[in-house]
Enzyme design. Sequence first.
Site, PDB file in Angstrom:
ATOM      1  N   ASP A   1      48.382  27.061-130.847  1.00  0.00           N
ATOM      2  CA  ASP A   1      47.325  26.951-131.854  1.00  0.00           C
ATOM      3  C   ASP A   1      47.434  25.607-132.560  1.00  0.00           C
ATOM      4  O   ASP A   1      48.270  25.428-133.439  1.00  0.00           O
ATOM      5  CB  ASP A   1      47.450  28.105-132.862  1.00  0.00           C
ATOM      6  CG  ASP A   1      46.384  28.049-133.956  1.00  0.00           C
ATOM      7  OD1 ASP A   1      45.479  27.192-133.865  1.00  0.00           O
ATOM      8  OD2 ASP A   1      46.456  28.868-134.882  1.00  0.00           O
TER       9      ASP A   1
ATOM     10  N   GLU B   1      66.841  -0.252-134.146  1.00  0.00           N
ATOM     11  CA  GLU B   1      68.123  -0.177-134.845  1.00  0.00           C
ATOM     12  C   GLU B   1      67.963   0.768-136.041  1.00  0.00           C
ATOM     13  O   GLU B   1      67.870   0.334-137.194  1.00  0.00           O
ATOM     14  CB  GLU B   1      68.561  -1.564-135.324  1.00  0.00           C
ATOM     15  CG  GLU B   1      68.795  -2.565-134.200  1.00  0.00           C
ATOM     16  CD  GLU B   1      69.163  -3.948-134.714  1.00  0.00           C
ATOM     17  OE1 GLU B   1      69.093  -4.170-135.947  1.00  0.00           O
ATOM     18  OE2 GLU B   1      69.524  -4.808-133.898  1.00  0.00           O
TER      19      GLU B   1
ATOM     20  N   ARG C   1      61.318  -6.689-138.601  1.00  0.00           N
ATOM     21  CA  ARG C   1      62.329  -6.140-139.497  1.00  0.00           C
ATOM     22  C   ARG C   1      61.777  -5.181-140.553  1.00  0.00           C
ATOM     23  O   ARG C   1      62.531  -4.601-141.323  1.00  0.00           O
ATOM     24  CB  ARG C   1      63.070  -7.292-140.184  1.00  0.00           C
ATOM     25  CG  ARG C   1      63.834  -8.175-139.209  1.00  0.00           C
ATOM     26  CD  ARG C   1      64.483  -9.367-139.902  1.00  0.00           C
ATOM     27  NE  ARG C   1      65.397  -8.981-140.959  1.00  0.00           N
ATOM     28  CZ  ARG C   1      66.643  -8.538-140.769  1.00  0.00           C
ATOM     29  NH1 ARG C   1      67.124  -8.425-139.546  1.00  0.00           N
ATOM     30  NH2 ARG C   1      67.400  -8.213-141.793  1.00  0.00           N
TER      31      ARG C   1
ATOM     32  N   GLU D   1      68.671   3.188-139.080  1.00  0.00           N
ATOM     33  CA  GLU D   1      69.730   3.436-140.060  1.00  0.00           C
ATOM     34  C   GLU D   1      69.486   4.787-140.731  1.00  0.00           C
ATOM     35  O   GLU D   1      68.352   5.267-140.795  1.00  0.00           O
ATOM     36  CB  GLU D   1      69.753   2.324-141.105  1.00  0.00           C
ATOM     37  CG  GLU D   1      70.052   0.946-140.517  1.00  0.00           C
ATOM     38  CD  GLU D   1      69.823  -0.194-141.491  1.00  0.00           C
ATOM     39  OE1 GLU D   1      70.368  -1.283-141.253  1.00  0.00           O
ATOM     40  OE2 GLU D   1      69.084   0.005-142.482  1.00  0.00           O
TER      41      GLU D   1
ATOM     42  N   GLU E   1      77.056   0.928-142.355  1.00  0.00           N
ATOM     43  CA  GLU E   1      76.139  -0.087-142.870  1.00  0.00           C
ATOM     44  C   GLU E   1      76.562  -0.541-144.271  1.00  0.00           C
ATOM     45  O   GLU E   1      77.607  -0.152-144.781  1.00  0.00           O
ATOM     46  CB  GLU E   1      74.693   0.438-142.872  1.00  0.00           C
ATOM     47  CG  GLU E   1      73.835  -0.069-141.718  1.00  0.00           C
ATOM     48  CD  GLU E   1      73.644  -1.581-141.757  1.00  0.00           C
ATOM     49  OE1 GLU E   1      73.819  -2.178-142.833  1.00  0.00           O
ATOM     50  OE2 GLU E   1      73.325  -2.166-140.709  1.00  0.00           O
TER      51      GLU E   1
ATOM     52  N   HIS F   1      64.900  -1.959-137.713  1.00  0.00           N
ATOM     53  CA  HIS F   1      64.530  -3.214-137.076  1.00  0.00           C
ATOM     54  C   HIS F   1      64.228  -2.939-135.606  1.00  0.00           C
ATOM     55  O   HIS F   1      64.960  -2.203-134.941  1.00  0.00           O
ATOM     56  CB  HIS F   1      65.660  -4.234-137.180  1.00  0.00           C
ATOM     57  CG  HIS F   1      66.088  -4.504-138.586  1.00  0.00           C
ATOM     58  ND1 HIS F   1      67.308  -5.063-138.901  1.00  0.00           N
ATOM     59  CD2 HIS F   1      65.460  -4.292-139.768  1.00  0.00           C
ATOM     60  CE1 HIS F   1      67.416  -5.186-140.207  1.00  0.00           C
ATOM     61  NE2 HIS F   1      66.310  -4.714-140.758  1.00  0.00           N
TER      62      HIS F   1
ATOM     63  N   GLU G   1      62.243  -9.853-133.285  1.00  0.00           N
ATOM     64  CA  GLU G   1      62.722  -8.682-134.027  1.00  0.00           C
ATOM     65  C   GLU G   1      61.831  -8.472-135.246  1.00  0.00           C
ATOM     66  O   GLU G   1      61.829  -9.290-136.164  1.00  0.00           O
ATOM     67  CB  GLU G   1      64.174  -8.890-134.467  1.00  0.00           C
ATOM     68  CG  GLU G   1      64.727  -7.747-135.312  1.00  0.00           C
ATOM     69  CD  GLU G   1      66.053  -8.093-135.972  1.00  0.00           C
ATOM     70  OE1 GLU G   1      66.692  -7.189-136.525  1.00  0.00           O
ATOM     71  OE2 GLU G   1      66.434  -9.286-135.956  1.00  0.00           O
TER      72      GLU G   1
ATOM     73  N   ARG H   1      67.128 -13.889-142.678  1.00  0.00           N
ATOM     74  CA  ARG H   1      66.618 -12.531-142.599  1.00  0.00           C
ATOM     75  C   ARG H   1      65.661 -12.196-143.743  1.00  0.00           C
ATOM     76  O   ARG H   1      65.399 -11.028-143.998  1.00  0.00           O
ATOM     77  CB  ARG H   1      67.785 -11.541-142.568  1.00  0.00           C
ATOM     78  CG  ARG H   1      68.549 -11.561-141.248  1.00  0.00           C
ATOM     79  CD  ARG H   1      69.860 -10.809-141.343  1.00  0.00           C
ATOM     80  NE  ARG H   1      70.445 -10.522-140.033  1.00  0.00           N
ATOM     81  CZ  ARG H   1      71.066 -11.407-139.272  1.00  0.00           C
ATOM     82  NH1 ARG H   1      71.203 -12.658-139.700  1.00  0.00           N
ATOM     83  NH2 ARG H   1      71.558 -11.061-138.098  1.00  0.00           N
TER      84      ARG H   1
ATOM     85  N   GLU I   1      74.551   3.078-138.924  1.00  0.00           N
ATOM     86  CA  GLU I   1      73.624   2.617-137.897  1.00  0.00           C
ATOM     87  C   GLU I   1      74.229   2.874-136.530  1.00  0.00           C
ATOM     88  O   GLU I   1      75.428   2.640-136.307  1.00  0.00           O
ATOM     89  CB  GLU I   1      73.323   1.122-138.063  1.00  0.00           C
ATOM     90  CG  GLU I   1      72.399   0.555-136.976  1.00  0.00           C
ATOM     91  CD  GLU I   1      72.081  -0.923-137.216  1.00  0.00           C
ATOM     92  OE1 GLU I   1      71.757  -1.269-138.368  1.00  0.00           O
ATOM     93  OE2 GLU I   1      72.169  -1.702-136.258  1.00  0.00           O
TER      94      GLU I   1
END
Length: 446
Positions: A51, A133, A337, A135, A190, A246, A335, A317, A197
């Site tokens: 359903d 990646e 982030r 976390e 982390e 990431h 990447e 970063r 992670e």
Amino acid sequence: MPTNDEILSLIEEEGVDFLRLQFTDILGTVKNVSIPAHQAAKAFEEGIYFDGSSIEGFVRIQESDMRLNPDPDTFAILPWRSRREDSTVSARLICDVINTSTGKPFEGDPRHVLKRAIARAEDMGYEMNAGPEPEFFVFEKDEKGRATTETHDHGGYFDLGPKDLAQEIRAEIIYMLEAMGFEVEASHHEVAPGQHEIDFKYADALTTADNIATFRSVVRAVAELHGVHATFMPKPISGINGSGMHTHISLFGEDGNAFHEESDEFGLSETAYQFLAGVLEHAPAITAICNPTVNSYKRLVPGYEAPIYVAWSDVNRSALVRKPAARGPNASRIELRSPDPSCNPYLALAVMLHAGLDGIEKGLNCPDPVRENIYEFTEQDRIDRGIETLPSTLGQALTALNADDVILDALGPHIASKFTEAKTHEYTDFLASVSQWELDRYLETF
């Protein structure tokens, strides 16, 4: 890909008692229906009906009949349910959702949305590979078994025991993942207390989305076995780092990695730059999908290693997109982030892919990398460099989503409408609620 008959033989060989047929709703919650293993042949041949009107964002009650078609490539024994001798043996199959009235894939199935994006890439000669990646936090439970925000340990980045008290938990998670076919590359504590992670090997987009959904289930299940609570909530505690996801992205074509160019300063090809430009162009709308909760925007603030500036870099970063140092025929990638692990992985990868492909189709020019720390820029510095910021609230992100035809088209009318409706309601509820912060700040002051 194994055949249905091969899976049926494996079910018999492994002594499987029950099959859990899994799919995700629009918000990314894994749903499942359990059937006795002797019904497996019927599931493959006819599908299993359910359903759909009871599932978040699926269909109205007068359109309720849906069918689950198991994907044999996703068969896996659930190791945490079969590790005790007195336990039944259960296995899972991830399913595609079919609209019974048309016999076609249901447009509200997030897995189908990703498959459409993959088909678009294939038409352009590409296959997307992605490596996430994710976390997560591990918290203690109170005497009633409810989750608290008391962290399981007080370790920091890459710490060892005795500060890192979750090594055994992470080890068991890895064991469970490997038993289900994952290739785990690394795991570590982390930055924040109680934060962890675990990274698994990149794969094609559909496999990666399936793996993210599976990963979250395994982490929660193992945590429960240890009497603690694991959460993928982006920012459960103020004042410390939140949890991100990431995501490393590359496109492969007939000649290998379409993102690689040996002669380029950063090892990136023109295709990679155009893809990157597309991601930056559609970043505000992507944010609504990749950061889909009110809480997501408590993570996207300066000072906690979370990106808020729409730019790219190879050396810092603080930018939204990073070019990892690794380079070579198979290593060149970008990447992203900003995503967090509360997102629906199928929708998140779909919008990333559509955004990048739009950049390739339109031949968008990629801006120059920003190699300075953007957090140290003044507002005028950012204006002069043309650096915009991501939406700072879920409401702003939804506005950006509704103004971006490319990302709306990536989702399709059904999911775009239902997702926006659900998230607008969530944001409205948040605006009308009174938080503990407000009570502490104002109750005795005014």
